[in-house]
Design a protein around this motif. Structure first.
Motif, PDB file in Angstrom:
ATOM      1  N   TYR A   2       0.843  -1.190   0.000  1.00 31.14           N
ATOM      2  CA  TYR A   2       0.000   0.000   0.000  1.00 31.14           C
ATOM      3  C   TYR A   2       0.884   1.248   0.000  1.00 31.14           C
ATOM      4  CZ  TYR A   2      -3.651  -3.252   1.465  1.00 31.14           C
ATOM      5  OH  TYR A   2      -4.536  -4.309   1.539  1.00 31.14           O
ATOM      6  N   ASP A 173       4.153  -2.805   3.432  1.00 26.59           N
ATOM      7  CA  ASP A 173       3.945  -4.213   3.110  1.00 26.59           C
ATOM      8  C   ASP A 173       3.046  -4.818   4.188  1.00 26.59           C
ATOM      9  OD1 ASP A 173       4.021  -6.868   2.431  1.00 26.59           O
ATOM     10  OD2 ASP A 173       6.201  -7.081   2.572  1.00 26.59           O
ATOM     11  N   ALA A 174       1.764  -4.952   3.859  1.00 27.80           N
ATOM     12  CA  ALA A 174       0.786  -5.492   4.816  1.00 27.80           C
ATOM     13  C   ALA A 174      -0.338  -6.174   4.055  1.00 27.80           C
ATOM     14  CB  ALA A 174       0.227  -4.372   5.685  1.00 27.80           C
ATOM     15  N   ASP A 175      -0.994  -7.104   4.724  1.00 31.95           N
ATOM     16  CA  ASP A 175      -2.130  -7.798   4.104  1.00 31.95           C
ATOM     17  C   ASP A 175      -3.353  -6.896   4.026  1.00 31.95           C
ATOM     18  OD1 ASP A 175      -0.636 -10.125   3.807  1.00 31.95           O
ATOM     19  OD2 ASP A 175      -1.219 -10.879   5.783  1.00 31.95           O
ATOM     20  N   ARG A 176      -3.533  -6.070   5.048  1.00 35.08           N
ATOM     21  CA  ARG A 176      -4.636  -5.119   5.086  1.00 35.08           C
ATOM     22  C   ARG A 176      -4.098  -3.775   5.530  1.00 35.08           C
ATOM     23  NH1 ARG A 176      -7.847  -6.148   9.274  1.00 35.08           N
ATOM     24  NH2 ARG A 176      -9.533  -4.861   8.434  1.00 35.08           N
ATOM     25  N   ALA A 181      -1.873  -2.143  11.400  1.00 31.76           N
ATOM     26  CA  ALA A 181      -1.001  -2.799  10.423  1.00 31.76           C
ATOM     27  C   ALA A 181       0.138  -1.885   9.998  1.00 31.76           C
ATOM     28  CB  ALA A 181      -1.813  -3.237   9.208  1.00 31.76           C
ATOM     29  N   ALA A 185       4.055  -2.802  10.496  1.00 29.53           N
ATOM     30  CA  ALA A 185       4.964  -2.819   9.343  1.00 29.53           C
ATOM     31  C   ALA A 185       6.174  -1.918   9.586  1.00 29.53           C
ATOM     32  CB  ALA A 185       4.211  -2.375   8.085  1.00 29.53           C
ATOM     33  N   ARG A 190       9.011  -3.361   7.366  1.00 26.63           N
ATOM     34  CA  ARG A 190       8.339  -3.683   6.098  1.00 26.63           C
ATOM     35  C   ARG A 190       7.780  -2.415   5.449  1.00 26.63           C
ATOM     36  NH1 ARG A 190       4.014  -6.101   7.317  1.00 26.63           N
ATOM     37  NH2 ARG A 190       4.202  -6.299   9.586  1.00 26.63           N
TER      38      ARG A 190
END
Length: 237
Positions: A2, A173-176, A181, A185, A190
């Motif tokens: 994102y 860099d995250a899933d959501r 989050a 990160a 990340r």
């Protein structure tokens, strides 16, 4: 992945809290609209020394935050529960970081080479260091500082006007994409800083340098960090 601008303001003026509280709902909508046009998925509201919850706009994640004015410079606290208000100049950087961590926020050194001596403090447990969109030419100095402290880089525009949003931003860099989050990160490393280089951004920075030419924007260019030279082509702005 994102793209998130981690340093933006809902207004172009400082102080005047009551006026600001009335303006901020409009300001955050303008920020979100500009962020979406830039292709960003999120933007952090980091007003100076206060945080007011605002209705999240559609299609853009709003990351809560505050820009704390310490006695040595500015610290960004971004995350799910930033402090509602801080008194400018009363907290030390260490106290600002402790406050951020108590409220599950990441603590970030804001524009470390402009109006700040926070970079001299090696013992304070910051989570990241910012590449600031107002003066991206200082990036080599910021990178050297971050490498020496083993901290990740994040990017923020430091926008006070919507058209400035996204001139620097952070890849998360995250899933959501949620405030929690984002904090995780940053602490896990990340994240990465990006600087926009479109023709519009170059013109915007040129205008910024012209307006602020008489200000001491990057004091490190006069007093370089030990072992770190001035980047080639760098000039005071």
């Amino acid at each position: 992945m994102y793209a998130v601008d981690l340093h933006a303001h809902t207004r172009f003026f400082h102080g005047h809290r009551q006026l600001g509280d009335r303006f901020d709902p409009l300001g955050v909508r303008l920020l979100a609209r500009a962020a979406k046009r830039r292709g960003l998925e999120g933007v952090a509201t980091t007003n100076h020394d206060y945080y007011t919850p605002l209705d999240p706009p559609a299609d853009v994640e709003l990351v809560p935050g505050i820009e704390i004015t310490t006695d040595r410079g500015h610290v960004l606290a971004v995350g799910p529960d930033p402090p509602a208000e801080t008194k400018p100049g009363t907290l030390t950087p260490a106290e600002a970081v402790e406050l951020a961590h108590e409220r599950d926020c990441a603590a970030i050194v804001a524009h470390p080479f402009r109006n700040s001596t926070i970079r001299e403090l090696e013992e304070v447990p910051f989570d990241a260091i910012e590449v600031n969109g107002k003066h991206p030419r200082s990036r080599p100095l910021v990178e050297a500082l971050a490498e020496g402290r083993n901290l990740p880089l994040v990017g923020g525009s430091d926008a006070h006007y919507p058209l400035e949003v996204g001139r620097a931003y952070t890849i998360v860099d995250a899933d959501r994409l949620t405030p929690t989050a984002v904090v995780e990160a940053i602490r896990d490393g990340r994240v990465g800083a990006r600087v926009a280089h479109s023709r519009f951004d170059r013109l915007l920075r040129r205008g910024y340098r012209t307006i602020h030419r008489r200000k001491r924007v990057i004091d490190a260019l006069e007093e370089p960090t030990p072992g770190v030279g001035t980047p080639p082509g760098e000039e005071r702005s």
